[in-house]
Design a protein around this motif. Structure first.
Motif, PDB file in Angstrom:
ATOM      1  N   MET A   1       0.660  -1.425   0.221  1.00 34.31           N
ATOM      2  CA  MET A   1       0.407   0.172   0.118  1.00 34.31           C
ATOM      3  C   MET A   1       0.976   0.839   0.006  1.00 34.31           C
ATOM      4  SD  MET A   1      -1.440  -0.189   3.879  1.00 34.31           S
ATOM      5  CE  MET A   1      -0.726  -0.460   5.012  1.00 34.31           C
ATOM      6  N   THR A   2       0.331   2.600   0.038  1.00 35.28           N
ATOM      7  CA  THR A   2       0.865   3.221  -0.170  1.00 35.28           C
ATOM      8  C   THR A   2       0.937   3.921   1.199  1.00 35.28           C
ATOM      9  OG1 THR A   2      -0.961   5.213  -0.197  1.00 35.28           O
ATOM     10  CG2 THR A   2      -0.664   4.142  -2.072  1.00 35.28           C
ATOM     11  N   PRO A   3       2.198   5.149   0.671  1.00 37.40           N
ATOM     12  CA  PRO A   3       2.380   5.179   2.437  1.00 37.40           C
ATOM     13  C   PRO A   3       1.240   6.835   3.380  1.00 37.40           C
ATOM     14  CG  PRO A   3       3.476   6.361   1.729  1.00 37.40           C
ATOM     15  CD  PRO A   3       3.069   5.034  -0.019  1.00 37.40           C
ATOM     16  N   THR A   4       0.700   6.529   2.266  1.00 35.65           N
ATOM     17  CA  THR A   4      -1.362   6.940   3.267  1.00 35.65           C
ATOM     18  C   THR A   4      -2.308   5.912   3.482  1.00 35.65           C
ATOM     19  OG1 THR A   4      -1.839   7.851   0.935  1.00 35.65           O
ATOM     20  CG2 THR A   4      -1.367   9.198   2.715  1.00 35.65           C
ATOM     21  N   LYS A   5      -1.184   4.337   3.242  1.00 37.41           N
ATOM     22  CA  LYS A   5      -2.461   3.337   3.361  1.00 37.41           C
ATOM     23  C   LYS A   5      -3.482   2.932   2.029  1.00 37.41           C
ATOM     24  CE  LYS A   5      -2.055   4.447   8.208  1.00 37.41           C
ATOM     25  NZ  LYS A   5      -2.922   4.573   9.533  1.00 37.41           N
ATOM     26  N   TYR A   6      -3.091   2.698   1.307  1.00 36.12           N
ATOM     27  CA  TYR A   6      -4.357   2.902   0.056  1.00 36.12           C
ATOM     28  C   TYR A   6      -3.667   1.446  -0.875  1.00 36.12           C
ATOM     29  CZ  TYR A   6      -6.761   7.189   0.596  1.00 36.12           C
ATOM     30  OH  TYR A   6      -7.768   8.148   0.937  1.00 36.12           O
ATOM     31  N   PRO A   7      -4.250   0.268  -0.638  1.00 37.38           N
ATOM     32  CA  PRO A   7      -3.899  -0.542  -1.275  1.00 37.38           C
ATOM     33  C   PRO A   7      -3.421  -0.506  -2.508  1.00 37.38           C
ATOM     34  CG  PRO A   7      -6.353  -0.798  -0.771  1.00 37.38           C
ATOM     35  CD  PRO A   7      -5.610   0.621  -0.125  1.00 37.38           C
ATOM     36  N   VAL A   8      -2.587  -1.184  -3.338  1.00 39.85           N
ATOM     37  CA  VAL A   8      -2.561  -1.336  -4.655  1.00 39.85           C
ATOM     38  C   VAL A   8      -2.147  -2.920  -5.087  1.00 39.85           C
ATOM     39  CG1 VAL A   8      -1.120   1.280  -4.469  1.00 39.85           C
ATOM     40  CG2 VAL A   8       0.508  -1.049  -4.158  1.00 39.85           C
ATOM     41  N   PHE A   9      -1.661  -3.673  -3.982  1.00 35.79           N
ATOM     42  CA  PHE A   9      -1.806  -5.214  -4.473  1.00 35.79           C
ATOM     43  C   PHE A   9      -2.137  -5.766  -2.675  1.00 35.79           C
ATOM     44  CE2 PHE A   9       0.703  -9.037  -4.131  1.00 35.79           C
ATOM     45  CZ  PHE A   9       0.846  -9.970  -5.110  1.00 35.79           C
ATOM     46  N   ALA A  10      -2.714  -6.951  -3.082  1.00 38.38           N
ATOM     47  CA  ALA A  10      -3.404  -7.846  -2.301  1.00 38.38           C
ATOM     48  C   ALA A  10      -2.836  -9.314  -2.090  1.00 38.38           C
ATOM     49  CB  ALA A  10      -4.989  -7.233  -1.587  1.00 38.38           C
ATOM     50  N   ALA A  11      -2.743  -9.996  -1.938  1.00 35.96           N
ATOM     51  CA  ALA A  11      -2.697 -11.531  -1.849  1.00 35.96           C
ATOM     52  C   ALA A  11      -2.772 -12.577  -0.567  1.00 35.96           C
ATOM     53  CB  ALA A  11      -1.148 -11.476  -2.546  1.00 35.96           C
ATOM     54  N   THR A  12      -2.339 -13.979  -0.164  1.00 36.58           N
ATOM     55  CA  THR A  12      -1.837 -14.482   0.581  1.00 36.58           C
ATOM     56  C   THR A  12      -0.886 -14.705   0.506  1.00 36.58           C
ATOM     57  OG1 THR A  12      -3.503 -16.263   0.004  1.00 36.58           O
ATOM     58  CG2 THR A  12      -4.549 -15.142   0.762  1.00 36.58           C
ATOM     59  N   TYR A  13      -0.894 -16.167   1.263  1.00 37.28           N
ATOM     60  CA  TYR A  13       0.275 -17.473   1.195  1.00 37.28           C
ATOM     61  C   TYR A  13       1.638 -16.909  -0.794  1.00 37.28           C
ATOM     62  CZ  TYR A  13       3.637 -20.480   0.146  1.00 37.28           C
ATOM     63  OH  TYR A  13       4.835 -20.908  -0.435  1.00 37.28           O
ATOM     64  N   LEU A  14       2.420 -16.147  -0.545  1.00 34.39           N
ATOM     65  CA  LEU A  14       3.492 -16.189  -1.460  1.00 34.39           C
ATOM     66  C   LEU A  14       4.535 -16.801  -1.239  1.00 34.39           C
ATOM     67  CD1 LEU A  14       3.147 -12.191  -2.590  1.00 34.39           C
ATOM     68  CD2 LEU A  14       1.920 -14.298  -3.496  1.00 34.39           C
ATOM     69  N   PRO A  15       5.107 -17.641  -2.090  1.00 33.65           N
ATOM     70  CA  PRO A  15       6.359 -18.373  -2.086  1.00 33.65           C
ATOM     71  C   PRO A  15       7.953 -17.095  -2.309  1.00 33.65           C
ATOM     72  CG  PRO A  15       5.138 -19.241  -4.496  1.00 33.65           C
ATOM     73  CD  PRO A  15       3.892 -18.179  -3.778  1.00 33.65           C
ATOM     74  N   LYS A  16       8.628 -17.605  -2.536  1.00 29.78           N
ATOM     75  CA  LYS A  16       9.743 -16.669  -2.509  1.00 29.78           C
ATOM     76  C   LYS A  16       9.955 -16.351  -4.009  1.00 29.78           C
ATOM     77  CE  LYS A  16      14.592 -16.298  -2.497  1.00 29.78           C
ATOM     78  NZ  LYS A  16      15.845 -17.160  -1.838  1.00 29.78           N
ATOM     79  N   GLU A  17      10.117 -17.981  -4.384  1.00 26.72           N
ATOM     80  CA  GLU A  17      10.077 -18.172  -6.464  1.00 26.72           C
ATOM     81  C   GLU A  17       8.987 -18.079  -7.234  1.00 26.72           C
ATOM     82  OE1 GLU A  17      12.799 -17.160  -7.363  1.00 26.72           O
ATOM     83  OE2 GLU A  17      14.694 -17.578  -5.454  1.00 26.72           O
ATOM     84  N   ASP A  18       9.025 -17.133  -8.293  1.00 30.37           N
ATOM     85  CA  ASP A  18       7.575 -17.746  -8.963  1.00 30.37           C
ATOM     86  C   ASP A  18       7.345 -19.279  -8.899  1.00 30.37           C
ATOM     87  OD1 ASP A  18       7.986 -15.272  -9.474  1.00 30.37           O
ATOM     88  OD2 ASP A  18       8.870 -15.410 -11.917  1.00 30.37           O
ATOM     89  N   LEU A  19       6.153 -20.070  -9.308  1.00 29.58           N
ATOM     90  CA  LEU A  19       5.748 -21.111  -9.421  1.00 29.58           C
ATOM     91  C   LEU A  19       4.674 -21.647  -9.825  1.00 29.58           C
ATOM     92  CD1 LEU A  19       6.836 -23.936  -7.800  1.00 29.58           C
ATOM     93  CD2 LEU A  19       4.997 -22.827  -5.596  1.00 29.58           C
ATOM     94  N   PHE A  20       4.722 -22.081 -10.498  1.00 25.51           N
ATOM     95  CA  PHE A  20       3.141 -22.947 -11.761  1.00 25.51           C
ATOM     96  C   PHE A  20       2.772 -21.477 -12.628  1.00 25.51           C
ATOM     97  CE2 PHE A  20       3.076 -25.786  -8.532  1.00 25.51           C
ATOM     98  CZ  PHE A  20       4.220 -26.977  -8.876  1.00 25.51           C
ATOM     99  N   GLY A  21       3.483 -20.951 -12.744  1.00 24.66           N
ATOM    100  CA  GLY A  21       3.188 -19.608 -13.634  1.00 24.66           C
ATOM    101  C   GLY A  21       2.465 -18.547 -12.832  1.00 24.66           C
ATOM    102  N   ARG A  22       2.718 -19.148 -11.765  1.00 24.84           N
ATOM    103  CA  ARG A  22       2.146 -17.786 -10.677  1.00 24.84           C
ATOM    104  C   ARG A  22       3.620 -16.870 -10.133  1.00 24.84           C
ATOM    105  NH1 ARG A  22      -1.091 -20.073  -6.211  1.00 24.84           N
ATOM    106  NH2 ARG A  22      -0.923 -17.544  -5.643  1.00 24.84           N
ATOM    107  N   PRO A  23       3.259 -15.465 -10.199  1.00 21.07           N
ATOM    108  CA  PRO A  23       4.823 -14.728  -9.127  1.00 21.07           C
ATOM    109  C   PRO A  23       4.878 -15.272  -8.195  1.00 21.07           C
ATOM    110  CG  PRO A  23       2.545 -13.246 -10.111  1.00 21.07           C
ATOM    111  CD  PRO A  23       2.241 -14.560 -10.810  1.00 21.07           C
TER     112      PRO A  23
END
Length: 668
Positions: free
Chosen positions: A116-138
């Motif tokens: 999110m921005t420094p003023t708390k507006y979200p620009v991206f959201a996800a749950t668990y993310l692996p460290k590296e790209d996996l099965f076509g997902r970043p």
């Protein structure tokens, strides 16, 4: 992790067990607070927000893969200001950004990952993310680099995206109004009936959650329509939950949820709130059926909580972890040979009854279960004790020792329900001790309730849910003890709740108080998930409190709850089952007033029988604070009971048999 070679970050000074788990990460973590946002503004950096809780399995996985990794730490420290939040310490922050995640992705969960921005507006959201790209997902590294690149090149577009999402959340939170009618009850029931698993119980297939709100709604529907199928769905679901691996047959207590449709393989964390709510449901089911199984299920769960989650000073800890020694479920699973060595000549019976095999049913080991077996196959106490004592020598899962107001309030309610069906003063005493702890230790010096206690007050101010859950427990405490101090405290706490959280313009309650300004907007939650929403509990508790206090202003607020959220609920009623349970109370509510020197001749019956839409009060003790109770008097020196509905009372009765008849008439 060898912390001796690691440098501690700011989280080392926090009380939250979850934050302390991350105190030696190479990430330059900040706790939630102004310092982090001021630094982000000063350095024109995005915020990386990670939310989880101490017993969350996938939170541990993401920490091991990414947050303990020097490469990821370098990326975060170079391009972001990183904030780690314990969802149980800041439930309002978690709720808002979980809503953000659901609007971005259509789903949610933990760990919750927000940029999110420094003023708390979200620009991206996800749950668990692996460290590296996996099965076509970043993977996380790709996301961090890409979003930072966009921030450098297209900052205004990112800010606009964030503002649009916040605006849509605000609009969605407010556009809920509409009238409810009894037809919505039938719609919810029809959906549940069609999604019900007739063989294994539960609803909507795998994964399967306990869904206590749904089970309570079905019990209420059974009382409303006397439909035996509603009760059968609850009974079968509870029985199959108990038989499955989601239930700990050796040490008792329920795990968080089952990954499959037969309740076999759980995520092994044990949460106080799940156990409290299912114990509550079991007690209510016993009241209807008088089947000892449901009493046993209730009492076993409570025995687990009293043994494993009880704070010696009062109150209950939050949860036990799924993992031990870095492996999920290691504490709870068994080798075939291990069972043979422990039980010796009695091993074969346990092995056959609890589906123990050489191959195992979970990563080469066995989760004991009674799936496909009759409840009569349950092990005897001697066998259970041997296995339990052996297991106690293992390294135990981590225990989160926060004492949260919301979870403790649910446990207090469950303990009082258990007292009602067992008449064991132990459960009443434990409930009152926990309630006293909350009232004595979790209010700040200015009188403001906080979310919980751990080595002193926790950082976060209480949300609406904390206040209204505590009010719920105070109402239960009054009815199960007839001690007027509880109803007096419930009223004073409700006054504060209305002042802090009520929307005077449109009705309904905001999750955050008007004394908190750390989120872009204040939202209202009504969805009933793992626990009932605050606004659902408000609808339920305010109806009850208005009748106990004879307070028309509270009744007006309660009635408005159904109009404020009616439109939203009609669109998908099955997502708001506790709210509908409250709506049934609104349709069917009965008040019993007792007057005379022996109130227990009536109150003992009221406590031990299924009367979900009935409240009761002891006029003699409460008339000094509510003058209208002066109108209720003993009859010819005998303790009397008055049954009232919609402001009208029937002729008083002086025998329990006559009270039963009146309640049966009013319940038709």
């Amino acid at each position: 992790m060898n912390i001796n070679s690691k440098k501690a970050n700011r989280l080392i000074n926090e009380k939250s067990p979850y934050l302390l788990q991350h105190a030696y990460n190479p990430v330059d973590w900040y706790p939630w607070g102004e310092e982090a946002f001021e630094k982000a503004l000063a350095e024109d950096k995005l915020i990386f927000l990670s939310i989880g809780y101490s017993t969350c399995h996938w939170c541990h996985v993401m920490e091991r893969e990414s947050f303990e990794d020097e490469e990821v730490g370098d990326l975060l420290n170079k391009y972001y200001i990183s904030i780690k939040v314990d969802r149980e310490e800041h439930p309002d922050v978690d709720n808002f950004y979980m809503t953000v995640c659901q609007t971005f992705t259509g789903s949610g969960g933990w760990p919750l990952t927000i940029i999110m921005t420094p003023t708390k507006y979200p620009v991206f959201a996800a749950t668990y993310l692996p460290k590296e790209d996996l099965f076509g997902r970043p993977g996380l590294k790709t996301v961090l680099l890409k979003i930072n690149e966009l921030w450098q090149k297209e900052k205004e577009r990112l800010i606009l995206i964030g503002k649009e999402h916040v605006s849509s959340i605000n609009d969605f939170s407010r556009k809920n109004a509409g009238d409810l009618s009894p037809e919505v009850i039938e719609e919810a029931y029809d959906v549940l009936s069609s999604s019900y698993d007739q063989k294994y119980g539960g609803f909507f297939g795998a994964p399967k959650f306990p869904m206590a709100s749904t089970l309570l709604f079905l019990l209420g529907y059974y009382d409303y329509k006397k439909d035996p199928m509603a009760l059968e769905m609850v009974k079968n679901t509870l029985i199959n939950m108990y038989k499955g691996g989601i239930y700990d047959h050796i040490g008792f207590g329920l795990c968080r949820y089952s990954t499959d449709k037969i309740w076999l393989v759980p995520h092994f964390e044990k949460m106080l709130y799940d156990n409290a709510l299912i114990a509550y449901v079991c007690a209510e089911t016993f009241k209807i059926t008088k089947d000892e199984f449901f009493k046993t299920f209730c009492v076993e769960i409570i025995d687990y909580v009293l043994r494993n989650l009880k704070n010696p000073e009062g109150g209950f800890y939050t949860a036990e972890d799924a993992d031990s020694e870095g492996e999920e479920g290691k504490f709870y699973t068994w080798d075939l040979q291990e069972i043979k060595n422990i039980l010796r000549e009695n091993a074969d019976e346990f092995i056959a009854n609890y589906n123990i095999t050489e191959k195992g049913n979970f990563e080469g080991k066995n989760i004991p279960n009674l799936i496909g077996k009759d409840l009569s196959c349950k092990m005897n106490e001697d066998t259970r004790r041997k296995l339990f004592e052996y297991r106690e020598k293992r390294i135990k899962p981590f225990r989160d020792e926060k004492i949260l107001v919301s979870n403790n309030s649910l446990m207090i309610c469950a303990l009082l329900k258990a007292y009602g069906i067992t008449k064991s003063d132990i459960y009443k005493k434990e409930a009152e001790t926990a309630l006293k702890f909350i009232l004595d230790y979790v209010f700040d010096t200015d009188g403001r309730l906080h979310v919980g206690y751990k080595d002193g007050l926790m950082r976060g101010k209480a949300t609406f849910d904390d206040y209204i859950y505590l009010i719920w427990s105070l109402i239960e405490a009054y009815e199960y003890t007839l001690d007027k101090t509880y109803i007096i405290k419930a009223k004073s706490l409700l006054d504060e709740t209305i002042e802090l959280f009520y929307d005077n313009e449109e009705g309904g309650f905001f999750l955050t108080g008007n004394d908190i300004e750390h989120l872009p907007v204040r939202t209202k939650e009504v969805y009933d998930g793992a626990v009932p929403s605050g606004n659902s509990v408000a609808a339920y508790s305010l109806i009850r409190l208005s009748r106990l206090l004879h307070d028309s202003k509270i009744e007006e607020i309660a009635d408005k709850q159904f109009k404020v959220f009616g439109g939203k609920i009609k669109k998908n009623p099955v997502s708001y089952t506790f709210f509908l349970y409250a709506f049934l109370h609104n349709l069917k509510g009965i008040e019993v007033v007792i007057s005379g020197n022996n109130p227990k001749i009536f109150s003992a019956y009221l406590m031990s029988n299924f009367l979900p839409f009935t409240v009761w009060a002891y006029a003699d003790d409460i008339k000094d604070i509510i003058p209208s109770y002066e109108n209720y008097q003993p009859i010819d020196g005998n303790t009397a009971a008055y049954v009232c509905k919609n402001g009208s009372c029937k002729s008083p009765v002086t025998t329990l048999e006559d009270l039963k008849k009146l309640l049966e008439i009013d319940n038709k």
